[in-house]
Design an enzyme around this catalytic site. Structure first.
Site, PDB file in Angstrom:
ATOM      1  N   THR A  26       0.908  -1.127   0.123  1.00  0.00           N
ATOM      2  CA  THR A  26      -0.106   0.043  -0.025  1.00  0.00           C
ATOM      3  C   THR A  26       0.934   1.421   0.040  1.00  0.00           C
ATOM      4  O   THR A  26       2.119   1.346   0.596  1.00  0.00           O
ATOM      5  CB  THR A  26      -0.927   0.036   1.422  1.00  0.00           C
ATOM      6  OG1 THR A  26      -1.570   1.263   1.344  1.00  0.00           O
ATOM      7  CG2 THR A  26      -0.075  -0.137   2.625  1.00  0.00           C
ATOM      8  N   TYR A  86      -2.208  -0.075  10.831  1.00  0.00           N
ATOM      9  CA  TYR A  86      -2.478  -0.562   9.541  1.00  0.00           C
ATOM     10  C   TYR A  86      -0.946  -0.400   8.471  1.00  0.00           C
ATOM     11  O   TYR A  86      -0.396  -1.073   8.021  1.00  0.00           O
ATOM     12  CB  TYR A  86      -3.420   0.074   8.894  1.00  0.00           C
ATOM     13  CG  TYR A  86      -3.822  -0.324   7.462  1.00  0.00           C
ATOM     14  CD1 TYR A  86      -4.128  -1.592   6.950  1.00  0.00           C
ATOM     15  CD2 TYR A  86      -3.276   0.530   6.263  1.00  0.00           C
ATOM     16  CE1 TYR A  86      -4.159  -2.037   5.645  1.00  0.00           C
ATOM     17  CE2 TYR A  86      -3.438   0.322   5.050  1.00  0.00           C
ATOM     18  CZ  TYR A  86      -3.974  -0.927   4.491  1.00  0.00           C
ATOM     19  OH  TYR A  86      -3.815  -1.360   3.323  1.00  0.00           O
TER      20      TYR A  86
END
Length: 357
Positions: free
Chosen positions: A132, A175
């Site tokens: 990501t 995250y």
């Protein structure tokens, strides 16, 4: 562990998280080209069982499905035993969920990825990992200015080409930490063990088979909310810029990296729509209002921890490596997703939709 079916056949390509949004599109592409595909998924995310059923209806026995949680190393090793390559897309995907339950986020994203790598290390098969843009943190070093309905960087090179892979990693939120650490483990297993691995650091992917939820998949969030007349809450002022990428272009990138894995192993690549597909939240909402004929009720709240005011992926490294480029313009792609959602409005919607980039 529940097995849907298994029959003797040529070695499959494994898609871990293959019932999810990107995974099911990737599996469909591979199956359509004659590959046997092993989908490994725990079916915990709302809507993904529909994706698995759709794959089975489309492709029959060339699809193998193993209902397995990547946190279960023994079950995962058994499921992946016949695989000749692995796309690893399974993850806990929401920043908000990671903040609420960092232990679960850690177990799924980092320990789960470690398990995948250990299975692959035993067999020597390639692993292509879905990372990501959050590994770059909030990018405070990129100074931005307001430009009407969007932010733009003061740095001309960043404004023109985006953020490249040379930008330092700066993990933020549980995250970001779990995905960032997993990203680095995947790369290190190439350095330390010679495993053919590669990482794709994704920007915002959207398209058919995306069931938007409250905390993840914001392009689908916006469309579903507009179609159902629900308000949207924007965290920040809506000038945040993202380069959105249609899932068909993302699938092409994943397949291209696997095809060239021997030359690309040990490398990370940015994957996004690039400057031509960069859009602010305000502009996207205006486009959605126009295409749906909806008057969208928008609420504004404080920006979220770790949010990036501006992120456009500089994809020139990926382009040079595999000849890839994004083909679908964002307006055309968003209309494609809107058409698919109108045909598949099967999911109940929350009272409000929250933006998570």
């Amino acid at each position: 562990m529940t097995r849907v079916h298994r029959h003797p056949r040529k070695e499959p390509i494994a898609v871990i998280g293959g019932s999810g949004f990107i995974g099911s599109n990737l599996a469909d592409s591979l199956l359509s080209d004659g590959e046997t595909v092993l989908v490994v998924d725990n079916l915990s995310r709302a809507g993904v069982k529909q994706n698995l059923d759709w794959l089975a209806q489309q492709h029959g026995e060339r699809l193998i499905a193993e209902i397995v949680d990547i946190r279960d190393l023994s079950a995962l090793a058994t499921a992946l035993a016949p695989a000749k390559a692995i796309f690893h897309l399974a993850a806990q995907t929401a920043v908000t969920t990671s903040l609420a339950d960092p232990a679960q986020d850690f177990d799924i994203n980092l320990k789960g990825t470690f398990n995948v790598l250990e299975v692959a290390r035993d067999t020597g098969i390639p692993v292509v990992f879905a990372s990501t843009n959050k590994v770059y943190g909030s990018l405070p070093q990129i100074t931005v200015r307001e430009a009407d309905d969007r932010y733009e960087p003061l740095d001309e090179a960043v404004r023109r080409s985006g953020v490249d892979e040379k930008v330092g990693l700066d993990f933020c939120t549980p995250y970001g930490c779990s995905k960032g650490a997993a990203d680095q483990y995947v790369l290190d297993y190439s350095k330390s063990y010679g495993l053919p691995t590669a990482v794709l650091r994704m920007s915002c992917i959207y398209g058919p088979r995306q069931f938007g939820t409250e905390d993840q998949g914001w392009v689908a969030h916006f469309l579903l909310s507009a179609l159902s007349g629900q308000p949207i809450t924007i965290y920040g002022d809506g000038r945040q810029v993202r380069d959105i990428l249609h899932v068909s272009d993302a699938v092409a990138a994943y397949r291209g990296v696997l095809a060239g894995i021997e030359d690309l192993k040990g490398q990370a690549f940015n994957l996004g729509g690039g400057p031509r597909n960069a859009v602010s939240l305000r502009v996207l909402l205006a486009e959605i209002a126009d295409m749906t004929g909806s008057e969208i009720a928008i609420r504004y709240d404080r920006e979220r921890i770790g949010d990036q005011p501006f992120f456009i992926a500089d994809t020139r490294k990926l382009q040079a490596a595999i000849g890839w480029q994004a083909h679908i313009p964002w307006r055309e792609g968003v209309r494609d997703l809107a058409s698919w959602l109108l045909r598949h409005r099967l999911q109940s919607r929350p009272e409000a939709t929250r933006y998570v980039a």
